[in-house]
Scaffold this motif. Sequence first.
Motif, PDB file in Angstrom:
ATOM      1  N   LYS A 105       0.810  -1.227   0.000  1.00  0.00           N
ATOM      2  CA  LYS A 105       0.000   0.000   0.000  1.00  0.00           C
ATOM      3  C   LYS A 105       0.839   1.270   0.000  1.00  0.00           C
ATOM      4  O   LYS A 105       0.306   2.372  -0.071  1.00  0.00           O
ATOM      5  N   VAL A 106       2.148   1.125   0.073  1.00  0.00           N
ATOM      6  CA  VAL A 106       3.021   2.305   0.092  1.00  0.00           C
ATOM      7  C   VAL A 106       3.131   2.866  -1.321  1.00  0.00           C
ATOM      8  O   VAL A 106       3.419   2.146  -2.271  1.00  0.00           O
ATOM      9  N   ASN A 107       2.880   4.150  -1.442  1.00  0.00           N
ATOM     10  CA  ASN A 107       3.025   4.829  -2.717  1.00  0.00           C
ATOM     11  C   ASN A 107       4.448   5.361  -2.830  1.00  0.00           C
ATOM     12  O   ASN A 107       5.065   5.719  -1.836  1.00  0.00           O
ATOM     13  N   ILE A 108       4.944   5.414  -4.038  1.00  0.00           N
ATOM     14  CA  ILE A 108       6.284   5.943  -4.278  1.00  0.00           C
ATOM     15  C   ILE A 108       6.175   7.351  -4.836  1.00  0.00           C
ATOM     16  O   ILE A 108       5.394   7.606  -5.747  1.00  0.00           O
ATOM     17  N   VAL A 109       6.982   8.247  -4.282  1.00  0.00           N
ATOM     18  CA  VAL A 109       7.158   9.584  -4.816  1.00  0.00           C
ATOM     19  C   VAL A 109       8.570   9.619  -5.388  1.00  0.00           C
ATOM     20  O   VAL A 109       9.529   9.227  -4.716  1.00  0.00           O
ATOM     21  N   VAL A 110       8.695  10.060  -6.621  1.00  0.00           N
ATOM     22  CA  VAL A 110      10.009  10.135  -7.244  1.00  0.00           C
ATOM     23  C   VAL A 110      10.647  11.444  -6.822  1.00  0.00           C
ATOM     24  O   VAL A 110      10.178  12.527  -7.178  1.00  0.00           O
ATOM     25  N   SER A 111      11.714  11.323  -6.035  1.00  0.00           N
ATOM     26  CA  SER A 111      12.349  12.521  -5.494  1.00  0.00           C
ATOM     27  C   SER A 111      13.471  13.033  -6.375  1.00  0.00           C
ATOM     28  O   SER A 111      13.823  14.204  -6.306  1.00  0.00           O
ATOM     29  N   GLU A 112      14.034  12.201  -7.216  1.00  0.00           N
ATOM     30  CA  GLU A 112      15.097  12.632  -8.123  1.00  0.00           C
ATOM     31  C   GLU A 112      15.037  11.810  -9.404  1.00  0.00           C
ATOM     32  O   GLU A 112      15.668  10.764  -9.489  1.00  0.00           O
ATOM     33  N   PRO A 113      14.303  12.282 -10.421  1.00  0.00           N
ATOM     34  CA  PRO A 113      14.296  11.548 -11.690  1.00  0.00           C
ATOM     35  C   PRO A 113      15.359  12.085 -12.627  1.00  0.00           C
ATOM     36  O   PRO A 113      15.086  12.441 -13.766  1.00  0.00           O
ATOM     37  N   SER A 139       1.025  12.794 -17.883  1.00  0.00           N
ATOM     38  CA  SER A 139       0.000  12.012 -18.591  1.00  0.00           C
ATOM     39  C   SER A 139      -0.918  11.259 -17.637  1.00  0.00           C
ATOM     40  O   SER A 139      -2.033  10.902 -18.002  1.00  0.00           O
ATOM     41  N   GLY A 140      -0.434  10.971 -16.423  1.00  0.00           N
ATOM     42  CA  GLY A 140      -1.241  10.233 -15.458  1.00  0.00           C
ATOM     43  C   GLY A 140      -1.400   8.760 -15.770  1.00  0.00           C
ATOM     44  O   GLY A 140      -2.184   8.071 -15.134  1.00  0.00           O
ATOM     45  N   GLN A 141      -0.634   8.247 -16.733  1.00  0.00           N
ATOM     46  CA  GLN A 141      -0.799   6.839 -17.117  1.00  0.00           C
ATOM     47  C   GLN A 141      -0.196   5.872 -16.115  1.00  0.00           C
ATOM     48  O   GLN A 141      -0.501   4.695 -16.141  1.00  0.00           O
ATOM     49  N   GLY A 142       0.681   6.359 -15.234  1.00  0.00           N
ATOM     50  CA  GLY A 142       1.289   5.475 -14.249  1.00  0.00           C
ATOM     51  C   GLY A 142       2.335   4.574 -14.866  1.00  0.00           C
ATOM     52  O   GLY A 142       2.901   4.870 -15.910  1.00  0.00           O
ATOM     53  N   THR A 143       2.587   3.446 -14.206  1.00  0.00           N
ATOM     54  CA  THR A 143       3.552   2.459 -14.686  1.00  0.00           C
ATOM     55  C   THR A 143       2.783   1.195 -15.083  1.00  0.00           C
ATOM     56  O   THR A 143       1.612   1.050 -14.736  1.00  0.00           O
ATOM     57  N   PRO A 144       3.416   0.271 -15.784  1.00  0.00           N
ATOM     58  CA  PRO A 144       2.702  -0.971 -16.118  1.00  0.00           C
ATOM     59  C   PRO A 144       2.149  -1.702 -14.886  1.00  0.00           C
ATOM     60  O   PRO A 144       1.040  -2.252 -14.937  1.00  0.00           O
ATOM     61  N   ARG A 146       1.362  -0.257 -11.974  1.00  0.00           N
ATOM     62  CA  ARG A 146       0.411   0.647 -11.313  1.00  0.00           C
ATOM     63  C   ARG A 146      -0.209   1.586 -12.353  1.00  0.00           C
ATOM     64  O   ARG A 146      -0.014   2.795 -12.310  1.00  0.00           O
ATOM     65  N   PRO A 147      -0.976   1.036 -13.298  1.00  0.00           N
ATOM     66  CA  PRO A 147      -1.542   1.861 -14.366  1.00  0.00           C
ATOM     67  C   PRO A 147      -2.591   2.837 -13.835  1.00  0.00           C
ATOM     68  O   PRO A 147      -3.299   2.551 -12.870  1.00  0.00           O
ATOM     69  N   GLY A 148      -2.641   3.992 -14.471  1.00  0.00           N
ATOM     70  CA  GLY A 148      -3.650   4.984 -14.138  1.00  0.00           C
ATOM     71  C   GLY A 148      -3.403   5.723 -12.835  1.00  0.00           C
ATOM     72  O   GLY A 148      -4.225   6.535 -12.420  1.00  0.00           O
ATOM     73  N   ARG A 149      -2.294   5.456 -12.189  1.00  0.00           N
ATOM     74  CA  ARG A 149      -1.958   6.159 -10.943  1.00  0.00           C
ATOM     75  C   ARG A 149      -0.935   7.233 -11.257  1.00  0.00           C
ATOM     76  O   ARG A 149       0.085   6.954 -11.893  1.00  0.00           O
ATOM     77  N   GLY A 150      -1.201   8.416 -10.800  1.00  0.00           N
ATOM     78  CA  GLY A 150      -0.243   9.495 -11.002  1.00  0.00           C
ATOM     79  C   GLY A 150       1.078   9.177 -10.320  1.00  0.00           C
ATOM     80  O   GLY A 150       1.133   8.406  -9.365  1.00  0.00           O
ATOM     81  N   ILE A 151       2.144   9.754 -10.841  1.00  0.00           N
ATOM     82  CA  ILE A 151       3.473   9.571 -10.268  1.00  0.00           C
ATOM     83  C   ILE A 151       3.930  10.936  -9.762  1.00  0.00           C
ATOM     84  O   ILE A 151       4.350  11.784 -10.559  1.00  0.00           O
TER      85      ILE A 151
END
Length: 189
Positions: A105-113, A139-144, A146-151
């Motif tokens: 259930k932990v969401n990831i926030v990208v702190s340094e892309p 785009s809000g597509q997420g990752t494969p 986690r699709p459809g989840r904002g990053i």
Amino acid sequence: IKVSTSISAGLLSVSYPPSQGSFSNEAKPFIKPIINLLVQNNSPLLVNVYPYFGYIGDPVNIHLDYALFTSQRTVVQDGSFGYRNIFDAILDAHYSALEKEGGAKVNIVVSEPSDGNPPAASSGNAGTYYRNVISHVKSGQGTPRRPGRGIETYLFAMFEENQKPGAETERHFGLFFPNQQSKYGISFN
């Protein structure tokens, strides 16, 4: 108020394929209590995502188009998940590792892309990477996985650290030169 910490991909012992992502045995005693705290407080984990280092570490198997979001095809097929960029693969490897340690259930926030600078990455390639990561995240597509989840993503860094000690590469992650001039002409709109 949320609490978190940032980690690097170096805590993973396995990152390929992304579904096999797992934390190293050395990291588990430290990361497991952090994951538990994040789960209990519904807080995210901050992850530093560096496609640049993946590319320069294995340029034979990790092609530039995969690192820059410019691949026109699926590069990595991982079961039902297809990856056209290493950014998503790195994120999903971390999601897999979190799931294995009770952090589904932990969401990831990208702190340094961040992407690097010469010799492996030119200023043009770094600008391409930043424009494409911004477009991908917006785009809000997420990752494969986690699709459809904002990053949620924070770009690092605003300015070049031209006087930072250490490797020359570490001085060139900024979006602006020290004189506040834009390096890439990036728009966030």
